[in-house]
Motif scaffolding. Structure first.
Motif, PDB file in Angstrom:
ATOM      1  N   TYR A 195       3.693   5.740  -1.597  1.00 39.44           N
ATOM      2  CA  TYR A 195       4.428   7.010  -1.682  1.00 39.44           C
ATOM      3  C   TYR A 195       5.161   7.169  -0.351  1.00 39.44           C
ATOM      4  O   TYR A 195       4.523   7.204   0.702  1.00 39.44           O
ATOM      5  CB  TYR A 195       3.435   8.159  -1.909  1.00 39.44           C
ATOM      6  CG  TYR A 195       3.993   9.544  -1.682  1.00 39.44           C
ATOM      7  CD1 TYR A 195       5.232   9.924  -2.210  1.00 39.44           C
ATOM      8  CD2 TYR A 195       3.283  10.483  -0.933  1.00 39.44           C
ATOM      9  CE1 TYR A 195       5.742  11.203  -1.995  1.00 39.44           C
ATOM     10  CE2 TYR A 195       3.786  11.760  -0.721  1.00 39.44           C
ATOM     11  CZ  TYR A 195       5.018  12.112  -1.247  1.00 39.44           C
ATOM     12  OH  TYR A 195       5.520  13.373  -1.028  1.00 39.44           O
ATOM     13  N   LEU A 196       6.497   7.214  -0.398  1.00 38.81           N
ATOM     14  CA  LEU A 196       7.284   7.428   0.814  1.00 38.81           C
ATOM     15  C   LEU A 196       7.072   8.863   1.266  1.00 38.81           C
ATOM     16  O   LEU A 196       7.316   9.793   0.490  1.00 38.81           O
ATOM     17  CB  LEU A 196       8.778   7.173   0.543  1.00 38.81           C
ATOM     18  CG  LEU A 196       9.277   5.735   0.474  1.00 38.81           C
ATOM     19  CD1 LEU A 196       8.712   4.878   1.597  1.00 38.81           C
ATOM     20  CD2 LEU A 196       9.008   5.107  -0.860  1.00 38.81           C
ATOM     21  N   SER A 197       6.601   9.031   2.507  1.00 40.80           N
ATOM     22  CA  SER A 197       6.195  10.367   2.939  1.00 40.80           C
ATOM     23  C   SER A 197       6.214  10.475   4.461  1.00 40.80           C
ATOM     24  O   SER A 197       5.770   9.547   5.151  1.00 40.80           O
ATOM     25  CB  SER A 197       4.764  10.609   2.428  1.00 40.80           C
ATOM     26  OG  SER A 197       4.079  11.508   3.258  1.00 40.80           O
ATOM     27  N   PRO A 198       6.702  11.602   4.992  1.00 40.54           N
ATOM     28  CA  PRO A 198       6.715  11.735   6.458  1.00 40.54           C
ATOM     29  C   PRO A 198       5.311  11.769   7.065  1.00 40.54           C
ATOM     30  O   PRO A 198       5.155  11.613   8.259  1.00 40.54           O
ATOM     31  CB  PRO A 198       7.451  13.068   6.695  1.00 40.54           C
ATOM     32  CG  PRO A 198       7.481  13.771   5.400  1.00 40.54           C
ATOM     33  CD  PRO A 198       7.287  12.767   4.319  1.00 40.54           C
ATOM     34  N   ARG A 199       4.279  11.938   6.215  1.00 45.42           N
ATOM     35  CA  ARG A 199       2.911  11.976   6.739  1.00 45.42           C
ATOM     36  C   ARG A 199       2.295  10.591   6.830  1.00 45.42           C
ATOM     37  O   ARG A 199       1.161  10.442   7.295  1.00 45.42           O
ATOM     38  CB  ARG A 199       2.009  12.791   5.801  1.00 45.42           C
ATOM     39  CG  ARG A 199       2.430  14.214   5.576  1.00 45.42           C
ATOM     40  CD  ARG A 199       1.401  14.906   4.718  1.00 45.42           C
ATOM     41  NE  ARG A 199       0.975  14.064   3.598  1.00 45.42           N
ATOM     42  CZ  ARG A 199       0.304  14.497   2.552  1.00 45.42           C
ATOM     43  NH1 ARG A 199      -0.032  15.772   2.470  1.00 45.42           N
ATOM     44  NH2 ARG A 199      -0.049  13.690   1.572  1.00 45.42           N
ATOM     45  N   GLY A 200       3.009   9.577   6.326  1.00 44.48           N
ATOM     46  CA  GLY A 200       2.411   8.248   6.218  1.00 44.48           C
ATOM     47  C   GLY A 200       2.425   7.458   7.506  1.00 44.48           C
ATOM     48  O   GLY A 200       2.939   7.910   8.534  1.00 44.48           O
ATOM     49  N   ARG A 201       1.860   6.248   7.453  1.00 44.83           N
ATOM     50  CA  ARG A 201       1.946   5.344   8.606  1.00 44.83           C
ATOM     51  C   ARG A 201       3.406   4.962   8.758  1.00 44.83           C
ATOM     52  O   ARG A 201       4.128   4.791   7.766  1.00 44.83           O
ATOM     53  CB  ARG A 201       1.077   4.100   8.395  1.00 44.83           C
ATOM     54  CG  ARG A 201       1.549   3.192   7.266  1.00 44.83           C
ATOM     55  CD  ARG A 201       0.758   1.916   7.210  1.00 44.83           C
ATOM     56  NE  ARG A 201       1.218   0.950   8.197  1.00 44.83           N
ATOM     57  CZ  ARG A 201       0.728  -0.269   8.307  1.00 44.83           C
ATOM     58  NH1 ARG A 201      -0.247  -0.661   7.507  1.00 44.83           N
ATOM     59  NH2 ARG A 201       1.184  -1.097   9.219  1.00 44.83           N
ATOM     60  N   VAL A 202       3.852   4.841   9.991  1.00 48.09           N
ATOM     61  CA  VAL A 202       5.274   4.581  10.208  1.00 48.09           C
ATOM     62  C   VAL A 202       5.563   3.102   9.925  1.00 48.09           C
ATOM     63  O   VAL A 202       4.848   2.213  10.389  1.00 48.09           O
ATOM     64  CB  VAL A 202       5.698   4.992  11.637  1.00 48.09           C
ATOM     65  CG1 VAL A 202       7.156   4.634  11.887  1.00 48.09           C
ATOM     66  CG2 VAL A 202       5.484   6.489  11.828  1.00 48.09           C
ATOM     67  N   LEU A 203       6.602   2.876   9.126  1.00 43.98           N
ATOM     68  CA  LEU A 203       6.990   1.522   8.730  1.00 43.98           C
ATOM     69  C   LEU A 203       7.301   0.666   9.944  1.00 43.98           C
ATOM     70  O   LEU A 203       8.017   1.115  10.839  1.00 43.98           O
ATOM     71  CB  LEU A 203       8.238   1.625   7.841  1.00 43.98           C
ATOM     72  CG  LEU A 203       8.753   0.329   7.219  1.00 43.98           C
ATOM     73  CD1 LEU A 203       7.724  -0.243   6.251  1.00 43.98           C
ATOM     74  CD2 LEU A 203      10.060   0.579   6.498  1.00 43.98           C
ATOM     75  N   ASP A 204       6.761  -0.552   9.978  1.00 41.83           N
ATOM     76  CA  ASP A 204       7.139  -1.491  11.043  1.00 41.83           C
ATOM     77  C   ASP A 204       7.245  -2.898  10.443  1.00 41.83           C
ATOM     78  O   ASP A 204       6.937  -3.113   9.275  1.00 41.83           O
ATOM     79  CB  ASP A 204       6.165  -1.431  12.229  1.00 41.83           C
ATOM     80  CG  ASP A 204       4.754  -1.849  11.859  1.00 41.83           C
ATOM     81  OD1 ASP A 204       4.554  -2.413  10.766  1.00 41.83           O
ATOM     82  OD2 ASP A 204       3.845  -1.604  12.662  1.00 41.83           O
TER      83      ASP A 204
END
Ligand SMILES: C[S@@+](CC[C@H](N)C(=O)[O-])C[C@H]1O[C@@H](n2cnc3c(N)ncnc32)[C@H](O)[C@@H]1O
Length: 244
Positions: free
Chosen positions: A93-102
């Motif tokens: 789920y794309l979400s501002p609360r998630g782990r930051v994509l790297d």
């Protein structure tokens, strides 16, 4: 189960299917999509609504502004995708609360071969659907977008360029920022002199070892200055490698 030879498969759940493939239909990702190096399936979340108005959202319990995507509709969409296209190895789920994509996470997703991307809208998705369907939350960064679609496109663009055969020159992928834990060195091309600015001598020396040493030193210095967080990690990695 996904065969190791199957092309990378992305399943998208969105209220705006017309946003896909969007920019991923152009350039190298677009050619690769056309030639079957990766596969994209898009489902409209609204198709899983059950009332005559095709309602997908409702007001939040506890009050407050905005609307929330309903758990029954979202869960039906995730299950519908699994039925139509097979259960994805990673469900996000794309979400501002998630782990930051790297880059390390992008590499993991490409290795997993299949990914389902749920794009939120409004205030987001009812927590129960996320829990019930085991969705991992992944963020594009510390800012708020209007929806998950642009984040899904960015994530997929990062994935598709790592699929063997998509990029013209595979070697470039290994040398880029983050692949070695460092930011990339600066680039130069013709003309050798431009508006009084010159290309560093070492790059026109034809001495490959010196060029490589210069590039590594530049990459290290840039990383140290601009991203102390990465620099610290890179140094720890070097120490661990030396010990091992
Ligand atoms: C307006 S946002 C909801 C923001 C949410 N109320 C919050 O404060 O965390 C609507 C949707 O955009 C997507 N989104 C927003 N910012 C994002 C980010 N930084 N990374 C990934 N997705 C994002 C998510 O799918 C989210 O459900």
């Amino acid at each position: 189960m996904t065969s190791p030879l199957a092309p990378f498969h992305a399943q998208i759940l969105t209220l705006f299917p017309e946003m896909f493939p969007g920019p991923l239909g152009a350039a190298l990702a677009g050619k690769a999509l056309e030639s079957g190096l990766w596969k994209l399936d898009v489902l409209n979340i609204r198709d899983f609504a059950t009332d005559k108005h095709r309602t997908v959202d409702d007001t939040p319990y506890g009050g407050g502004a905005g609307m929330v995507l309903r758990p029954d509709v979202v869960a039906a969409a995730v299950r519908g995708a699994a039925q139509q296209f097979g259960s994805a190895a990673r469900k996000i789920y794309l979400s501002p609360r998630g782990r930051v994509l790297d880059q390390a996470f992008v590499e993991e997703l490409v290795a997993a071969r299949s990914v389902l991307l749920l794009c939120g809208r409004y205030e987001g998705v009812d927590q129960r659907a996320l829990d019930a369907e085991g969705l991992e939350e992944v963020s594009l960064g510390d800012f708020v977008l209007a929806g998950g679609e642009v984040a899904a496109l960015a994530l997929l663009e990062a994935c598709t360029r790592l699929i063997p055969g998509v990029m013209g020159n595979e070697a470039t992928v290994d040398e880029e920022s983050f692949s070695q834990g460092l930011l990339e060195y600066p680039h130069y091309t013709r003309p050798a002199q431009w508006e009084g600015r010159e290309v560093p001598d070492v790059l026109i020396s034809g001495h490959h070892e010196k060029v490589n040493a210069w590039r590594l030193a530049q990459a290290q210095e840039l990383t140290r200055q601009r991203r102390p967080d990465l620099w610290e990690k890179a140094q720890k990695g070097t120490k661990t490698e030396k010990k091992g």
